[in-house]
Design a protein around this motif. Structure first.
Motif, mmCIF file in Angstrom:
data_model
loop_
_atom_site.group_PDB
_atom_site.id
_atom_site.type_symbol
_atom_site.label_atom_id
_atom_site.label_comp_id
_atom_site.label_asym_id
_atom_site.label_seq_id
_atom_site.Cartn_x
_atom_site.Cartn_y
_atom_site.Cartn_z
ATOM 1 N N ALA A 151 0.824 -1.209 0.000
ATOM 2 C CA ALA A 151 0.000 0.000 0.000
ATOM 3 C C ALA A 151 0.857 1.258 0.000
ATOM 4 N N ILE A 152 1.915 1.257 0.794
ATOM 5 C CA ILE A 152 2.800 2.425 0.870
ATOM 6 C C ILE A 152 3.709 2.495 -0.349
ATOM 7 N N ALA B 191 1.747 3.784 -3.303
ATOM 8 C CA ALA B 191 0.860 4.928 -3.065
ATOM 9 C C ALA B 191 1.086 6.058 -4.060
ATOM 10 N N SER C 272 0.085 5.059 -7.566
ATOM 11 C CA SER C 272 -1.368 4.909 -7.685
ATOM 12 C C SER C 272 -2.048 6.270 -7.830
ATOM 13 N N ARG D 210 -5.723 -1.632 -1.973
ATOM 14 C CA ARG D 210 -5.968 -0.426 -1.170
ATOM 15 C C ARG D 210 -5.190 0.768 -1.690
ATOM 16 N N ALA D 211 -4.016 0.519 -2.252
ATOM 17 C CA ALA D 211 -3.216 1.615 -2.798
ATOM 18 C C ALA D 211 -3.980 2.370 -3.876
ATOM 19 N N SER E 19 -3.459 10.088 -2.688
ATOM 20 C CA SER E 19 -2.527 8.969 -2.529
ATOM 21 C C SER E 19 -1.478 9.274 -1.470
ATOM 22 N N SER F 257 -3.261 8.755 1.622
ATOM 23 C CA SER F 257 -3.398 7.312 1.833
ATOM 24 C C SER F 257 -2.095 6.717 2.339
ATOM 25 N N MET F 258 -0.967 7.221 1.821
ATOM 26 C CA MET F 258 0.330 6.724 2.275
ATOM 27 C C MET F 258 0.540 7.048 3.749
ATOM 28 N N ASN G 269 -1.919 4.687 5.678
ATOM 29 C CA ASN G 269 -1.419 3.310 5.716
ATOM 30 C C ASN G 269 -0.185 3.195 6.599
#
Length: 418
Positions: free
Chosen positions: A68-69, A72, A75, A134-135, A362, A365-366, A369
């Motif tokens: 995910a990271i 990120a 994405s 999820r990313a 993103s 999100s990073m 996460n």
């Protein structure tokens, strides 16, 4: 974007729900998030049952955080250059397949025939795949919101979106605990897959969205750098992301809840489900309050205060050996976190230009996460080194320290109002 006459009254707490596509988005978000949180609860409990190791649970978070990271920033570039509705719809379908894989992994026959070690590492592998999804799904879900409602009612839509996320979390956590106890893992995953199907159907009914990326020919790395540069130059965004990341990184106690439920409070699967849901129950209460009575001023200062209060609640939970005190401490932490979620989400939506929503989301999100999954890993490692109770208390104390540092390092955030 489809709008209805109800949007003519922007002061109504229900104004964003008058938009048909936003209602479909809320249905999708509710069932998708509920299914995801149920998957988290089931995998944590299954891992606890087969290993009894805090480090094994910590690696669940790490398995999801690494992809995910790592993906990120890329994405975000993909989301900005794609139709967000289609990207989110495909993510839901792939999550459905991951849920089916986990249902097979948690079958009693699988454990008997292939062994506990196979189950353990198969869970890590599937969770790794959900981390990849999820990313992309997180930034797509966040960035599509501004394409569904007029900007004048965006703060109201953010509040409803946050409330939906938290409501789904509560039902996901609590119902998974009950379902594991009464129907077993297979019945639980059948329901999870049904929820995924409902989410997919709702998202499919939303129209495809135009791509707002200002330079479609821009190469990936230049596009990523633009997103990073924007976040780091926008102090309100950077401050909000940072205070949340470090607070949850150190103060999150989620990974240790199975051990508190099983070995300190002795409440079993049902009690575990309610402890998991406690923070979200508190968040729902405060989100409902903020829907009808939104914060009007000093939102940045409020953010600092509620994160500090969150740290105090985590310390209380860490020291408690009484179930109802532990439950109340987690519920209070959820109330304070709910305020933080709304403030941070509104800052994100209001301070981000349309053509950069995927990249900025993103980065957010990073940060999220990093704080959630890496925080779970940090909790497991700290528990292994320090013991379960000292590690949770240490995390709460570090959250207070983070707020003190950010108070002086991020004066722009402290003074921010919207």
């Amino acid at each position: 974007m489809s709008t209805d006459p109800g949007t003519n009254n922007p002061s109504s707490p229900f104004v964003s729900l008058s938009v048909k596509e936003f209602r479909l988005y809320i249905i999708q978000r509710f069932f998708f998030i509920m299914a995801m949180r149920m998957i988290g609860t089931v995998t944590w409990w299954k891992m606890y049952q087969i290993t009894k190791s805090p480090l094994a649970l910590a690696f669940i978070g790490l398995s999801e955080a690494i992809p995910a990271i790592s993906l990120a920033l890329y994405s975000g570039h993909v989301v900005d250059k794609s139709d967000k509705r289609t990207l989110l719809f495909r993510s839901i379908l792939l999550y459905f397949l991951c849920a089916a894989a986990l249902m097979f992994v948690t079958l009693q026959h699988t454990e008997v025939s292939l062994g506990k070690h196979f189950v353990q590492f198969a869970i890590y592998l599937v969770v790794f795949c959900t981390g990849i999804l999820r990313a992309f799904s997180g930034p797509a879900s966040s960035s599509i919101l501004a394409q569904l409602v007029p900007k004048t009612i965006l703060p109201n839509a953010v509040t409803w979106s946050s409330g939906t996320w938290l409501s789904a979390s509560v039902l996901g956590h609590a119902s998974a605990g009950f379902l594991i106890a009464y129907t077993g893992y297979t019945g639980t995953f059948i329901l999870i897959m049904s929820y995924m199907a409902i989410a997919g159907i709702a998202m499919y009914q939303v129209d495809r969205k135009p791509i707002a990326h200002s330079n479609k020919e821009q190469n990936t790395w230049d596009s990523v750098k633009d997103g990073l540069r924007y976040v780091f130059n926008t102090k309100e965004l950077l401050g909000a992301f940072s205070v949340d990341m470090f607070a949850v990184l150190f103060g999150g106690a989620v990974a240790m809840i199975p051990f508190y439920a099983g070995e300190i409070l002795h409440v079993g699967a049902i009690g575990f489900g309610w402890l998991n849901a406690a923070a979200d129950i508190g968040s729902i209460g405060i989100i409902l309050t903020l829907t009808f009575y939104p914060l009007r001023r000093k939102q940045g200062l409020t953010l600092m205060y509620v994160v500090a209060g969150f740290g105090l609640c985590i310390i209380t939970f860490g020291l408690s050996k009484v179930y109802w005190i532990s439950f109340l401490a987690l519920m209070m932490s959820g109330m304070l976190d709910g305020i933080s979620v709304v403030i941070r989400g509104t800052i994100l939506q209001l301070k981000t230009p349309d053509e950069m929503r995927g990249r900025v989301s993103s980065v957010n999100s990073m940060f999220i996460n990093s704080s959630n999954e890496i925080g779970n890993f940090e909790s497991g490692v700290a528990a292994k080194l320090m013991g379960i109770v000292p590690s949770v208390v240490f995390g709460g104390a570090m959250t207070l320290l983070v707020v003190m540092v950010m108070w002086f390092k991020a004066p722009t955030l402290r003074k921010f109002e919207y």
